[in-house]
Design a protein around this motif. Sequence first.
Motif, mmCIF file in Angstrom:
data_model
loop_
_atom_site.group_PDB
_atom_site.id
_atom_site.type_symbol
_atom_site.label_atom_id
_atom_site.label_comp_id
_atom_site.label_asym_id
_atom_site.label_seq_id
_atom_site.Cartn_x
_atom_site.Cartn_y
_atom_site.Cartn_z
ATOM 1 N N ILE A 103 29.001 10.348 3.569
ATOM 2 C CA ILE A 103 28.970 11.316 2.478
ATOM 3 C C ILE A 103 29.995 10.925 1.411
ATOM 4 C CG2 ILE A 103 30.616 12.811 3.699
ATOM 5 C CD1 ILE A 103 29.326 15.220 2.385
ATOM 6 N N TYR A 104 29.642 11.202 0.165
ATOM 7 C CA TYR A 104 30.646 11.037 -0.899
ATOM 8 C C TYR A 104 30.425 12.092 -1.970
ATOM 9 C CZ TYR A 104 27.417 8.755 -4.252
ATOM 10 O OH TYR A 104 26.391 8.484 -5.124
ATOM 11 N N SER A 105 31.407 12.228 -2.852
ATOM 12 C CA SER A 105 31.299 13.161 -3.966
ATOM 13 C C SER A 105 30.971 12.375 -5.228
ATOM 14 C CB SER A 105 32.616 13.919 -4.163
ATOM 15 O OG SER A 105 32.624 14.567 -5.423
ATOM 16 N N PHE A 109 35.285 9.979 0.140
ATOM 17 C CA PHE A 109 34.290 9.433 1.062
ATOM 18 C C PHE A 109 34.588 9.905 2.475
ATOM 19 C CE2 PHE A 109 35.349 6.013 -2.084
ATOM 20 C CZ PHE A 109 34.213 6.155 -2.868
ATOM 21 N N GLY A 110 33.548 9.997 3.289
ATOM 22 C CA GLY A 110 33.778 10.370 4.683
ATOM 23 C C GLY A 110 32.541 10.183 5.531
ATOM 24 N N ILE A 111 32.733 10.388 6.830
ATOM 25 C CA ILE A 111 31.631 10.403 7.798
ATOM 26 C C ILE A 111 31.579 11.822 8.369
ATOM 27 C CG2 ILE A 111 30.742 9.500 9.980
ATOM 28 C CD1 ILE A 111 30.699 7.371 7.878
ATOM 29 N N VAL A 156 33.951 17.111 0.967
ATOM 30 C CA VAL A 156 34.651 15.875 1.347
ATOM 31 C C VAL A 156 35.918 15.784 0.509
ATOM 32 C CG1 VAL A 156 33.215 14.504 -0.254
ATOM 33 C CG2 VAL A 156 34.443 13.357 1.564
ATOM 34 N N LYS A 157 37.046 15.575 1.189
ATOM 35 C CA LYS A 157 38.328 15.579 0.496
ATOM 36 C C LYS A 157 38.603 14.244 -0.209
ATOM 37 C CE LYS A 157 40.698 19.264 2.822
ATOM 38 N NZ LYS A 157 42.005 19.767 3.254
ATOM 39 N N GLY A 186 38.824 13.056 4.779
ATOM 40 C CA GLY A 186 37.884 13.613 5.743
ATOM 41 C C GLY A 186 36.923 14.642 5.173
ATOM 42 N N VAL A 187 36.079 15.151 6.078
ATOM 43 C CA VAL A 187 35.038 16.122 5.717
ATOM 44 C C VAL A 187 35.369 17.438 6.406
ATOM 45 C CG1 VAL A 187 32.554 16.569 5.712
ATOM 46 C CG2 VAL A 187 33.389 14.216 5.648
ATOM 47 N N PHE A 188 35.287 18.548 5.664
ATOM 48 C CA PHE A 188 35.703 19.846 6.194
ATOM 49 C C PHE A 188 34.731 20.937 5.770
ATOM 50 C CE2 PHE A 188 39.453 17.253 5.892
ATOM 51 C CZ PHE A 188 40.128 17.531 7.080
#
Length: 378
Positions: free
Chosen positions: A256-258, A267-269, A225-226, A231-233
């Motif tokens: 999701i988060y780091s 943070f992202g979905i 997650v950036k 976003g999530v990659f």
Amino acid sequence: MAPIEEKFPKLRFKKYSESWIEKSIRELLTIGSGKDYKHLGEGDIPVYGSGGHMSNVDRFLFDGKSVTIGRKGTIDSPKFLDGKFWTVDTLFYTHSFNGVIPEHVYSIFLKVNWKKYNEASGVPSLSKSTIESIKICYSNDLNEQQNIADFLSAVDQKISLLKDKNALLEQYKKGVMQKLFTQEIRFKDENGNDFPDWQTKVVGDFMKESRIKGNTGANAKKITVKLWGKGVFEKQEKMIGSENTQYYRRKSGQFIYSKLDFLNCAFGIIPNHLDGFETTVDLPCFDVSQGINKYLILEFIKQKRFYKKYGDMADGSRKAKRIHAKDFLSFPLDLPCEEEQNKIADFLEALDKKLEQIERQIELTQTFKKGLLQQMFV
């Protein structure tokens, strides 16, 4: 004696047909060196280094049109300047142009592969003598040079206007979100009535951590997650992971988060195309309850007033603070009813689509200009 090779750009204005000529840069202009600025007073004259704008001072090193090129650091990003400025010793500037206008030089410099001339094994560097020895092709007709410059300037202006538009819309979205999430402004229901008061909950009331065991680090399909909500990659790795590291399978739609970059807005979905990919427990994922708008929750948590406030309060060392799932699930936030959630989310998503459209326009116009540089110059 070998015949002189004629050089023509693939794309040019109809009224010009003469061959372009080739000369070394030293025959066309003079390269000036930057100087220290720390002895100068404060003022409105910009100071530039190879990394960009650094400060403002009360004296100038040069006044006029110039093209700069990095001496050390960023050596492949020439800039066009017009007016009074100062450059430090990491940045060369140009002056005393001979038979060529600065705008034409700037476009040609954008095409030069400067990294090819790098003279250092560490921080990239260029010397004045190396730059002066590079041969470039240019139009010997000042009118053609000016026509090309005017045309490319119009393209640059369009890019600049699009960037300004993008910045204004981002600023507008930021302002509106602040007012929405602090309830300074509220939506009404379909009948024009007020929605119910927002309810204070903790994240754990509507999220539950997911721990579906997957592969080890040696063969897991990994995602990341950036920072800053980018976003999530899929994770690009050059080395195979460890067989001793347990990964967990993630599902599309999960939050999701780091842990390590909570304070950097990581943070992202998880999007549909990354369903089934995996992370370790350092990137925990959560199922979100029915009746909760995931997009709105993501936007809420991305607010600095949320993640900074509660991230700072959580346990952990200052330099490498990890926000653990149990802490995250205990953070409070105020939530509107489902109908109001959806209204806010729809409004913000519409703004995001406009931003995406403008960013796409910027990207296309920049690609168009890059193509012009390839076609209009030799």
